[in-house]
Enzyme design. Structure first.
Site: not given
Ligand code: NAD
Length: 452
Positions: A208, A277, A159, A35, A337, A11, A123, A156-157
């Protein structure tokens, strides 16, 4: 506008990229130097169609900069977007990462005189932004809300389609603490022509969870229908769905053409939902409503049906194979998926664990999941990772199709017949034409196919 995005996961990175494309100056804040360097060289940290190309262009022009300097980035930004993970631990949402970054953001806001808006994109269960995030921000910034703004802006993206979804979202939901907060955030999206729904903070949080739970419910309902079909003589659930989908309310005729809306992809039977999710969000919501003393039998049923789908696949296998121990089983597809390398909570992982527990040798194939590096989830499983489909099928006693990648849809019966010891195929996504495969001599079993 200058924007700081905290979190460089799916996200965070996709949000940062799309905002930079809208000509904002974006700082993506991560923790891992390696990274960060990779992002600054235009490298996406995961597979997402189109993302790396765009990232390369943006980083070359310094429109998107990755950094570990949260404090400086936040101080310079007009909007700070929180996009860190909110996993579910023992069915409950784990807010530790978001609390930690909120403390850091709060401290950084302290000496800034300008108005800034903090935006929760992660979320979180209803009430979190107001009752957890806001007090932390006020404590660490030594400011009162109003001196800074606060919004909850769910993402709402999807993947596999994330860049397109972020640039052309179907809707933007802005939960606002007050009108000024909402207006400041809306200005960020002024170049996007999507409808904006303004709500309060807790409504945006529930939007959400409701959106994800609705889709998960459709999937589990479809899988319950598959179970019914399997128990009645002569039924193939694929025919049931064809009959259901043609309802004008599900697939209307627009300008002489039948439209097949995306929602239909969720009204199909298969081996279950996965990903980062649906599993965690349905569990977190069920746990949360329980703490409110509210019953959620549908949500619990959705989770329970999904949890047992991998076992249903094993049931299909044992319906034609007396013992699994010592057998060589090919698994096609590992990601939850197609078009993603995300393995989080993929049904393939549970299925493989069950196969290994029963003593099978498991050979897997996936077009993306281990292309660049082998993820931790796979390292611990003790499986063989094949380079090609042929290699996975070679000498196999059975093949279990888990992910509906396009490359698998194109496979014809001959590849199974020519490579496997016994051409026994279990179609966990119902992507193959049963008649063609059975006629070609394949022992074909599938989710939702009558076993009588
Ligand atoms: P992810 O695990 O891919 O990424 C989370 C990121 O947060 C990681 O890069 C991690 O290193 C970073 N992080 C954690 N603690 C940190 C800190 N102290 N300082 C800096 N960075 C830190 O998770 P995601 O899939 O990107 O999801 C993030 C949020 O968005 C979640 O709440 C998820 O539910 C929501 N979300 C995800 C999607 C999806 O399709 N992946 C879609 C909608 C919403």
């Amino acid at each position: 506008m200058k924007i700081a995005v905290v979190g460089t996961g799916y996200v965070g990175l996709v949000t940062g990229t799309s905002l930079a494309m809208l000509e904002h100056e974006v700082f993506c804040i991560g923790r891992d130097k390696e990274k960060i360097n990779a992002i600054n060289k235009g490298k996406a940290l995961f597979y997402e169609p189109g993302l790396e190309n765009i990232l390369k262009k943006l980083t070359k022009k310094n429109l998107l900069i990755a950094t570990d300097n949260l404090s400086e980035s936040v101080q310079n930004a007009q909007a700070v977007i929180i996009a860190v993970g909110t996993p579910t631990v023992e069915n409950k949402i784990d807010l530790s990462a978001i609390k930690k970054v909120t403390e850091q953001i709060g401290s950084a806001l302290k000496n800034v005189k300008r108005y800034q808006v903090v935006v929760v994109k992660s979320t979180v269960v209803p009430g979190t932004t107001e009752k957890v995030i806001l007090p932390i921000l006020e404590k660490y910034s030594e400011k009162k809300i109003g001196e800074f703004g606060l919004c909850m802006n769910p993402e709402f993206l999807r993947e596999g389609n994330a860049v397109e979804d972020a640039l052309r979202p179907d809707r933007i939901v802005i939960g606002q603490y007050d009108v000024k907060s909402g207006k400041t955030l809306a200005a960020l999206y002024s170049k996007i022509k999507s409808p904006i729904v303004f709500t309060n903070l807790q409504t945006a949080e529930l939007v959400k969870y409701t959106a994800n739970s609705l889709l998960a419910t459709l999937i589990s309902f479809s899988n319950e229908i598959a179970r019914i079909a399997e128990g009645i003589q002569g039924i193939d659930v694929s025919d049931v769905w064809r009959g259901v989908h043609l309802d004008f309310r599900l697939s209307p005729i627009v300008g002489n053409r039948r439209i097949h809306p995306g929602i239909l992809h969720y009204i199909l039977s298969g081996c279950g939902y996965g990903g980062s999710c649906f599993p965690k969000d349905t569990k977190a919501l069920a746990h949360f409503v329980n703490t409110l003393g509210i019953e959620s039998p549908i949500l619990r049923g959705v989770i329970s049906t999904n949890n047992s789908q991998p076992q249903r696949m094993i049931g299909l296998l044992t319906s034609c194979m007396e013992h699994i121990a010592g057998k060589r089983i090919a698994v096609l597809g590992l990601s939850f998926k197609p078009n993603t390398d995300d393995l989080r909570d993929s049904p393939a992982l549970t299925l493989i664990e069950l196969l290994k527990k029963d003593g099978a040798t498991v050979i897997c194939h996936d077009p993306m999941a281990y292309k660049e590096t082998v993820p931790l989830e796979l390292k611990g499983l003790g499986v063989v990772l094949a380079e090609t489909v042929q290699e996975a099928l070679h000498d196999a006693d059975a093949c279990m199709l888990v992910t509906a990648w396009d490359v698998y849809k194109k496979l014809t019966p001959s590849i199974f017949k020519d490579n496997m010891k016994t051409p026994f195929l279990i179609d966990g996504r119902r992507i193959y034409n049963k008649k063609t495969f059975v006629t070609a001599g394949i022992l074909y079993k599938g989710i939702g196919l009558s076993s009588i």
